[in-house]
Design an enzyme around this catalytic site. Structure first.
Site, mmCIF file in Angstrom:
data_model
loop_
_atom_site.group_PDB
_atom_site.id
_atom_site.type_symbol
_atom_site.label_atom_id
_atom_site.label_comp_id
_atom_site.label_asym_id
_atom_site.label_seq_id
_atom_site.Cartn_x
_atom_site.Cartn_y
_atom_site.Cartn_z
ATOM 1 N N GLY A 7 39.005 50.989 39.271
ATOM 2 C CA GLY A 7 37.902 50.325 39.969
ATOM 3 C C GLY A 7 37.509 51.089 41.221
ATOM 4 C CB ALA A 8 34.907 50.428 43.741
ATOM 5 C CD GLU A 9 37.587 48.179 48.300
ATOM 6 O OE1 GLU A 9 38.644 47.633 48.653
ATOM 7 O OE2 GLU A 9 36.519 48.011 48.877
ATOM 8 C CB ALA A 10 42.248 48.103 42.978
ATOM 9 C CE LYS A 52 51.381 42.383 25.225
ATOM 10 N NZ LYS A 52 50.502 42.304 24.078
ATOM 11 C CG ASP A 76 32.060 41.166 42.971
ATOM 12 O OD1 ASP A 76 30.847 41.245 42.695
ATOM 13 O OD2 ASP A 76 32.867 42.074 42.705
HETATM 14 N N1 LIG Z 1 44.573 39.201 34.899
HETATM 15 C C1 LIG Z 1 43.874 39.994 34.102
HETATM 16 N N2 LIG Z 1 43.991 39.867 32.749
HETATM 17 C C2 LIG Z 1 43.298 40.677 31.930
HETATM 18 N N3 LIG Z 1 42.460 41.654 32.347
HETATM 19 C C3 LIG Z 1 42.302 41.830 33.676
HETATM 20 C C4 LIG Z 1 42.992 41.018 34.617
HETATM 21 N N4 LIG Z 1 42.636 41.405 35.868
HETATM 22 C C5 LIG Z 1 41.770 42.418 35.708
HETATM 23 N N5 LIG Z 1 41.556 42.692 34.400
HETATM 24 C C6 LIG Z 1 40.685 43.755 33.845
HETATM 25 O O1 LIG Z 1 40.573 44.797 34.793
HETATM 26 C C7 LIG Z 1 39.213 44.958 35.223
HETATM 27 C C8 LIG Z 1 39.137 45.260 36.711
HETATM 28 O O2 LIG Z 1 39.741 44.227 37.457
HETATM 29 P P1 LIG Z 1 39.123 43.737 38.854
HETATM 30 O O3 LIG Z 1 37.749 43.269 38.637
HETATM 31 O O4 LIG Z 1 40.103 42.791 39.464
HETATM 32 O O5 LIG Z 1 39.179 45.101 39.667
HETATM 33 P P2 LIG Z 1 38.073 45.793 40.575
HETATM 34 O O6 LIG Z 1 38.786 46.655 41.522
HETATM 35 O O7 LIG Z 1 37.148 44.797 41.112
HETATM 36 O O8 LIG Z 1 37.296 46.691 39.609
HETATM 37 P P3 LIG Z 1 35.735 46.998 39.829
HETATM 38 O O9 LIG Z 1 35.636 47.764 41.130
HETATM 39 O O10 LIG Z 1 35.411 47.792 38.599
HETATM 40 O O11 LIG Z 1 35.061 45.655 39.892
HETATM 41 C C9 LIG Z 1 38.530 43.656 34.828
HETATM 42 O O12 LIG Z 1 37.162 43.853 34.604
HETATM 43 C C10 LIG Z 1 39.288 43.248 33.583
HETATM 44 O O13 LIG Z 1 38.773 43.946 32.454
HETATM 45 MG MG LIG Z 2 35.844 43.503 39.380
#
Ligand SMILES: Nc1ncnc2c1ncn2[C@@H]1O[C@H](COP(=O)(O)OP(=O)(O)OP(=O)(O)O)[C@@H](O)[C@H]1O
Ligand SMILES: [Mg+2]
Length: 219
Positions: A15-18, A29, A129
């Site tokens: 992701g952008a930050e993680a 899981k 968000d």
């Molecule tokens: N608890 C979970 N169970 C299943 N899939 C998950 C879970 N948490 C996150 N994901 C998957 O990981 C992706 C990214 O998670 P999240 O939105 O929390 O991160 P992010 O840093 O906001 O990423 P982005 O910057 O792309 O929005 C989600 O779109 C989803 O597909």
């Molecule tokens: Mg997200």
């Protein structure tokens, strides 16, 4: 989970930050979310921002869950590693699957989602968000909210309206189904949770935000 364990885990998403890794806690899981270093920030400041955001996101997930919102439960918290681990929600991302859902199931999904957003707001929390990329459709066609990285405490109609506005905009801009019935179902659920009077003031603000958006879009 230490760095070695991360090396053995499967990267699911960058992701952008993680970064998000597929993980395991006991028999369950799980998903490990680790905030990554931003080189443009001074090192100590960067570490403290990442620690704080990790703590905040994990705590907001917990608070939302207490409010009766379906969110993954937090299984581990490791602010020194800028990470937390949550239960994996089996299902599909709403962004990729809303279009192929049967219309009846989709309306049910939105009514339940509206109900859950209302519960979250009633508890004094806004998601910040709320888009179809941050919603998982479970195997039972039920919404799970994820990604509380921008969540905050607020009971302001304006902040609540931003949640509804972002959700609707993410649907209108990237999906192909008739939205009218789904938005009605969303409002039905939301009003049922928040109550007529409070919900009405949020809808009023949401219309203002949409109007402002259109105004800036044509200038
Ligand atoms: N608890 C979970 N169970 C299943 N899939 C998950 C879970 N948490 C996150 N994901 C998957 O990981 C992706 C990214 O998670 P999240 O939105 O929390 O991160 P992010 O840093 O906001 O990423 P982005 O910057 O792309 O929005 C989600 O779109 C989803 O597909
Ligand atoms: Mg997200």
């Amino acid at each position: 989970m230490d760095t070695n364990q991360i090396a053995n885990s499967l990267l699911m998403h960058r992701g952008a930050e993680a970064d998000l890794y597929l993980s395991q806690v006991g028999p369950w899981k799980a998903v490990l979310k680790k905030r990554v270093e931003k080189k443009y920030r001074q090192k100590d400041l960067d570490a403290s921002i990442r620690r704080e955001r990790t703590l905040k996101e994990a705590s907001m997930l917990g608070e939302a869950r207490k409010a009766g919102v379906r969110t993954p439960s937090v299984l581990k918290l490791d602010p020194e590693e800028f990470s937390f681990t949550m239960a994996l929600i089996p299902g599909k991302l709403a962004r990729d699957n809303l279009d192929t859902m049967k219309p009846g199931a989709r309306e049910g999904f939105f009514e339940d989602l509206g109900h859950q957003v209302g519960q979250l707001h009633l508890r004094g929390i806004v998601h910040g968000d709320l888009t179809t990329s941050n919603l998982i459709i479970s195997e039972e066609n039920i919404a799970y909210m994820i990604d509380f990285g921008l969540a905050n405490y607020s009971i302001e109609a304006e902040d609540r309206a931003v949640d509804l506005h972002l959700l609707k905009r993410s649907i209108v801009t990237s999906h192909n189904f008739g939205t009218e019935k789904c938005f009605k179902a969303l409002s039905k659920g939301y009003t049922a949770s928040l109550g007529e009077r409070e919900a009405a003031s949020v809808y009023k603000k949401a219309s203002e935000i949409a109007r402002r958006g259109r105004y800036f879009a044509i200038r």
